[in-house]
Design a protein around this motif. Structure first.
Motif, mmCIF file in Angstrom:
data_model
loop_
_atom_site.group_PDB
_atom_site.id
_atom_site.type_symbol
_atom_site.label_atom_id
_atom_site.label_comp_id
_atom_site.label_asym_id
_atom_site.label_seq_id
_atom_site.Cartn_x
_atom_site.Cartn_y
_atom_site.Cartn_z
ATOM 1 N N ILE A 125 -19.746 84.563 -10.588
ATOM 2 C CA ILE A 125 -19.304 85.323 -11.769
ATOM 3 C C ILE A 125 -17.782 85.382 -11.851
ATOM 4 C CG2 ILE A 125 -19.632 87.541 -10.529
ATOM 5 C CD1 ILE A 125 -20.154 88.822 -13.280
ATOM 6 N N THR A 126 -17.092 85.518 -10.701
ATOM 7 C CA THR A 126 -15.650 85.801 -10.735
ATOM 8 C C THR A 126 -14.848 84.592 -11.225
ATOM 9 O OG1 THR A 126 -16.036 87.191 -8.806
ATOM 10 C CG2 THR A 126 -13.749 86.778 -9.391
ATOM 11 N N GLU A 127 -13.881 84.876 -12.089
ATOM 12 C CA GLU A 127 -12.985 83.822 -12.587
ATOM 13 C C GLU A 127 -11.548 84.234 -12.332
ATOM 14 O OE1 GLU A 127 -13.797 82.886 -16.668
ATOM 15 O OE2 GLU A 127 -15.933 82.553 -16.254
ATOM 16 N N GLY A 131 -10.977 88.125 -13.235
ATOM 17 C CA GLY A 131 -11.003 89.021 -12.079
ATOM 18 C C GLY A 131 -12.082 90.069 -12.199
ATOM 19 N N SER A 132 -11.708 91.322 -11.921
ATOM 20 C CA SER A 132 -12.684 92.422 -11.968
ATOM 21 C C SER A 132 -13.236 92.640 -13.369
ATOM 22 C CB SER A 132 -12.021 93.731 -11.545
ATOM 23 O OG SER A 132 -11.446 93.614 -10.285
ATOM 24 N N ASN A 133 -12.524 92.155 -14.379
ATOM 25 C CA ASN A 133 -12.959 92.373 -15.763
ATOM 26 C C ASN A 133 -13.899 91.248 -16.189
ATOM 27 O OD1 ASN A 133 -13.295 92.931 -18.416
ATOM 28 N ND2 ASN A 133 -11.121 92.874 -18.951
ATOM 29 N N TYR A 155 -14.088 81.286 -9.149
ATOM 30 C CA TYR A 155 -13.509 81.204 -7.799
ATOM 31 C C TYR A 155 -14.129 82.225 -6.872
ATOM 32 C CZ TYR A 155 -9.645 84.791 -8.370
ATOM 33 O OH TYR A 155 -8.883 85.903 -8.537
ATOM 34 N N TYR A 156 -13.898 81.953 -5.568
ATOM 35 C CA TYR A 156 -14.519 82.754 -4.497
ATOM 36 C C TYR A 156 -16.039 82.778 -4.623
ATOM 37 C CZ TYR A 156 -9.856 84.300 -3.272
ATOM 38 O OH TYR A 156 -8.551 84.326 -2.888
ATOM 39 N N VAL A 157 -16.620 81.626 -4.798
ATOM 40 C CA VAL A 157 -18.078 81.569 -4.800
ATOM 41 C C VAL A 157 -18.517 81.270 -3.363
ATOM 42 C CG1 VAL A 157 -20.125 80.449 -5.742
ATOM 43 C CG2 VAL A 157 -18.111 80.836 -7.192
ATOM 44 N N VAL A 364 -17.315 94.116 -5.215
ATOM 45 C CA VAL A 364 -16.647 94.865 -6.271
ATOM 46 C C VAL A 364 -15.707 95.812 -5.537
ATOM 47 C CG1 VAL A 364 -18.536 96.553 -6.345
ATOM 48 C CG2 VAL A 364 -17.019 96.357 -8.292
ATOM 49 N N SER A 365 -14.518 96.023 -6.087
ATOM 50 C CA SER A 365 -13.512 96.764 -5.326
ATOM 51 C C SER A 365 -13.786 98.266 -5.336
ATOM 52 C CB SER A 365 -12.126 96.494 -5.903
ATOM 53 O OG SER A 365 -12.021 97.107 -7.178
ATOM 54 N N THR A 366 -13.178 98.939 -4.369
ATOM 55 C CA THR A 366 -13.275 100.406 -4.298
ATOM 56 C C THR A 366 -12.778 101.031 -5.597
ATOM 57 O OG1 THR A 366 -12.946 100.318 -1.928
ATOM 58 C CG2 THR A 366 -12.469 102.424 -2.989
ATOM 59 N N GLU A 367 -11.680 100.476 -6.131
ATOM 60 C CA GLU A 367 -11.110 101.063 -7.353
ATOM 61 C C GLU A 367 -12.105 100.977 -8.514
ATOM 62 O OE1 GLU A 367 -9.544 98.759 -5.468
ATOM 63 O OE2 GLU A 367 -8.028 100.041 -4.542
ATOM 64 N N MET A 368 -12.768 99.838 -8.643
ATOM 65 C CA MET A 368 -13.719 99.699 -9.749
ATOM 66 C C MET A 368 -14.932 100.621 -9.549
ATOM 67 S SD MET A 368 -12.183 97.875 -11.874
ATOM 68 C CE MET A 368 -13.459 97.829 -13.113
HETATM 69 C C1 LIG Z 1 -14.443 86.322 0.640
HETATM 70 C C2 LIG Z 1 -14.797 86.583 -0.781
HETATM 71 C C3 LIG Z 1 -16.094 86.298 -1.210
HETATM 72 C C4 LIG Z 1 -16.441 86.456 -2.551
HETATM 73 N N1 LIG Z 1 -17.673 86.060 -2.982
HETATM 74 C C5 LIG Z 1 -17.923 86.000 -4.308
HETATM 75 C C6 LIG Z 1 -19.114 85.384 -4.801
HETATM 76 O O1 LIG Z 1 -19.967 84.910 -4.030
HETATM 77 N N2 LIG Z 1 -19.282 85.298 -6.145
HETATM 78 C C7 LIG Z 1 -18.360 85.778 -7.039
HETATM 79 O O2 LIG Z 1 -18.575 85.667 -8.233
HETATM 80 N N3 LIG Z 1 -17.223 86.396 -6.602
HETATM 81 C C8 LIG Z 1 -16.981 86.505 -5.274
HETATM 82 N N4 LIG Z 1 -15.822 87.068 -4.806
HETATM 83 C C9 LIG Z 1 -14.844 87.593 -5.765
HETATM 84 C C10 LIG Z 1 -14.756 89.121 -5.725
HETATM 85 O O3 LIG Z 1 -15.903 89.674 -6.327
HETATM 86 C C11 LIG Z 1 -13.453 89.522 -6.430
HETATM 87 O O4 LIG Z 1 -12.386 89.112 -5.586
HETATM 88 C C12 LIG Z 1 -13.372 91.000 -6.725
HETATM 89 O O5 LIG Z 1 -14.342 91.361 -7.683
HETATM 90 C C13 LIG Z 1 -11.993 91.410 -7.238
HETATM 91 O O6 LIG Z 1 -11.579 90.560 -8.274
HETATM 92 P P1 LIG Z 1 -10.124 89.871 -8.190
HETATM 93 O O7 LIG Z 1 -10.005 89.241 -6.843
HETATM 94 O O8 LIG Z 1 -9.941 88.974 -9.341
HETATM 95 O O9 LIG Z 1 -9.104 91.070 -8.233
HETATM 96 P P2 LIG Z 1 -8.409 91.717 -9.545
HETATM 97 O O10 LIG Z 1 -9.431 92.005 -10.589
HETATM 98 O O11 LIG Z 1 -7.236 90.892 -9.910
HETATM 99 O O12 LIG Z 1 -7.911 93.104 -8.966
HETATM 100 C C14 LIG Z 1 -6.747 93.213 -8.140
HETATM 101 C C15 LIG Z 1 -6.598 94.657 -7.699
HETATM 102 O O13 LIG Z 1 -6.447 95.496 -8.857
HETATM 103 C C16 LIG Z 1 -7.454 96.493 -8.854
HETATM 104 N N5 LIG Z 1 -7.900 96.757 -10.223
HETATM 105 C C17 LIG Z 1 -8.273 95.847 -11.167
HETATM 106 N N6 LIG Z 1 -8.668 96.473 -12.274
HETATM 107 C C18 LIG Z 1 -8.545 97.801 -12.043
HETATM 108 C C19 LIG Z 1 -8.797 98.982 -12.826
HETATM 109 N N7 LIG Z 1 -9.287 98.923 -14.061
HETATM 110 N N8 LIG Z 1 -8.572 100.194 -12.244
HETATM 111 C C20 LIG Z 1 -8.088 100.270 -10.976
HETATM 112 N N9 LIG Z 1 -7.821 99.194 -10.208
HETATM 113 C C21 LIG Z 1 -8.049 97.981 -10.733
HETATM 114 C C22 LIG Z 1 -8.585 95.929 -8.031
HETATM 115 O O14 LIG Z 1 -9.422 96.956 -7.501
HETATM 116 C C23 LIG Z 1 -7.833 95.178 -6.954
HETATM 117 O O15 LIG Z 1 -7.444 96.067 -5.938
HETATM 118 C C24 LIG Z 1 -15.478 86.970 -3.455
HETATM 119 C C25 LIG Z 1 -14.184 87.308 -3.021
HETATM 120 C C26 LIG Z 1 -13.835 87.084 -1.715
HETATM 121 C C27 LIG Z 1 -12.420 87.377 -1.275
#
Ligand SMILES: Cc1cc2nc3c(=O)[nH]c(=O)nc-3n(C[C@H](O)[C@H](O)[C@H](O)COP(=O)(O)OP(=O)(O)OC[C@H]3O[C@@H](n4cnc5c(N)ncnc54)[C@H](O)[C@@H]3O)c2cc1C
Length: 385
Positions: A125-127, A131-133, A155-157, A364-368
């Motif tokens: 899912i992640t692009e 990112g988180s959005n 990315y990060y699949v 999914v991050s702690t913040e989300m």
């Molecule tokens: C080892 C690893 C394995 C993974 N495996 C998979 C997988 O199998 N499939 C897949 O699809 N993805 C995978 N991921 C991706 C992972 O789900 C994302 O890295 C994660 O969701 C965060 O997205 P981002 O890295 O783009 O960070 P960003 O969205 O760029 O966020 C960066 C920072 O900003 C914070 N932030 C962003 N928006 C907000 C907001 N609205 N309020 C407060 N804080 C915010 C975030 O919490 C984070 O701390 C993996 C990642 C890693 C590192």
């Protein structure tokens, strides 16, 4: 058929999983993260035991026992030093989406193999730009000449190099049923023309490798879509299981770290008494144990809510937040308890540092998660999406 497991069944499951895990141990987990084996032998043995399929319906070869049982499997794997994040992806996210929304043919094709471990699925899912959005993803699936043509980047699949297929989330355009626009789930083989994979080097020891994926007009059949017009509903079906299973893995890591630390603190003597006598050593471990009890309860509550068919999103978010922070704290206390040995590979603690840190960012991050809790539980204005 679903018959949720009772206490005795869960205890027997826990013991059976533990018995498999102790044959492998943490050294195997570490070795298989770099020897290219992806811990597949261990995975297959868990599959043969029926442990990976406990949440898959019985008519598709599973145990029909729900996510509470799958969470027991994940926790026990991690508590014995084998925290494979794949369990949150293949049997949790992907199998749940297919079980709840797949066509009869998709269920028949995938669920028996996901249940016995002979088939593995990744989740994409992640692009980079979204990112988180995830509402903002730009990967598209355009309906052309009776097929879906997928273009875009993920990315990060995780683990896609060792999977048979993946669930890819992409924006659908057109299609035989004139689907409404928006993200949809597609089943895409891991080896298919137009798909290229580039490994991302990460500072994490785990059997799962990470990849960037480029989809250059990847063609899949019309029937590759999962759940048709339900779109985001299909996606959300998979996300709670991912959070619950991540929390269960983290609770297992906390148990593993606390067990190792307390054993060491009872034995290690430097000032005439075991170091566990000193409150500076004992209290962080007691605090970690206390928080672990809370994290396990939240995980149980969220798994049971999912098994009853309730949304349970807030409980799953709370479980994920608490379990990831508790595991960070427990691992840190365990490393500190070991002094210099905490950094030695043979003690099997620092080997988990990268993985435990990861879980405050992914899936999914702690913040989300806190955003979700603030909005849904506290009814504060929504800050995202
Ligand atoms: C080892 C690893 C394995 C993974 N495996 C998979 C997988 O199998 N499939 C897949 O699809 N993805 C995978 N991921 C991706 C992972 O789900 C994302 O890295 C994660 O969701 C965060 O997205 P981002 O890295 O783009 O960070 P960003 O969205 O760029 O966020 C960066 C920072 O900003 C914070 N932030 C962003 N928006 C907000 C907001 N609205 N309020 C407060 N804080 C915010 C975030 O919490 C984070 O701390 C993996 C990642 C890693 C590192």
């Amino acid at each position: 058929m679903t018959h949720l497991a009772g206490a005795e069944e869960l205890a027997a499951l826990r013991e059976a999983v533990r018995a498999v895990c102790v044959k492998y141990g943490h050294d195997y987990f570490v070795a298989s993260s770099s020897d290219g084996s992806n811990a597949r032998t261990f995975w297959n043995e868990l599959g043969a035991l029926g442990a990976l399929g406990v949440a898959v319906p019985e008519e598709f070869g599973g145990g029909g026992q729900g996510l509470e049982a799958l969470a027991v499997v994940a926790e026990e794997m991690a508590a014995n030093g084998l925290p494979m994040m794949l369990i949150a992806l293949s049997p949790a996210v992907c199998a749940t989406m297919i079980k709840d929304h797949g066509s009869a043919a998709q269920k028949q094709q995938w669920l028996p193999g996901l249940a016995d471990g002979s088939k593995v699925m990744a989740f994409a899912i992640t692009e980079p730009d979204a990112g988180s959005n995830s509402h903002n993803i730009s990967t598209k699936a355009v309906y052309e000449d009776g097929e879906w043509v997928i273009s875009g980047q993920k990315y990060y699949v995780s683990h896609v190099d060792n999977s048979d297929a993946m669930v890819v989330i992409a924006n659908a355009e057109g299609g035989p049923d004139q689907l409404p626009p928006g993200p949809k789930a597609f089943l895409v083989p891991s080896e298919v023309e137009g798909l290229s994979k580039t490994e991302i080097q990460v500072e994490i020891i785990s059997p799962e490798s990470q990849f960037s994926l480029f989809f250059d007009r990847v063609r899949v059949p019309a029937h590759a879509i999962v759940g048709g017009e339900k779109g985001l509903g299909v996606l959300f079906t998979g996300l709670n299981p991912e959070r619950i299973l991540s929390a269960a893995l983290l609770n297992g890591i906390s148990r593993y770290a606390i067990d190792k630390a307390t054993a060491y603190a009872r034995e290690r003597v430097v000032w005439g008494a075991p170091i566990g006598t000193h409150q500076a050593i004992a209290h962080p471990l007691a605090r970690a144990e206390t928080r672990l009890a809370g994290a396990r309860l939240l995980t149980l509550v969220s798994a049971r809510a999912a098994d009853r068919g309730e949304t349970g999103g807030v409980a799953a978010a709370m479980a994920k937040v608490e379990a990831s922070e508790t595991a960070s704290m427990a691992l840190d206390a365990a490393i500190q308890t070991h002094g210099g040995n905490g950094m030695a590979r043979e003690y099997g603690l620092s080997t988990l540092s990268g993985l435990v840190r990861l879980f405050r960012i992914a899936p999914v991050s702690t913040e989300m998660m806190l955003n979700h809790i603030a909005h849904k539980a506290l009814r504060l204005p929504r800050s995202y999406g």
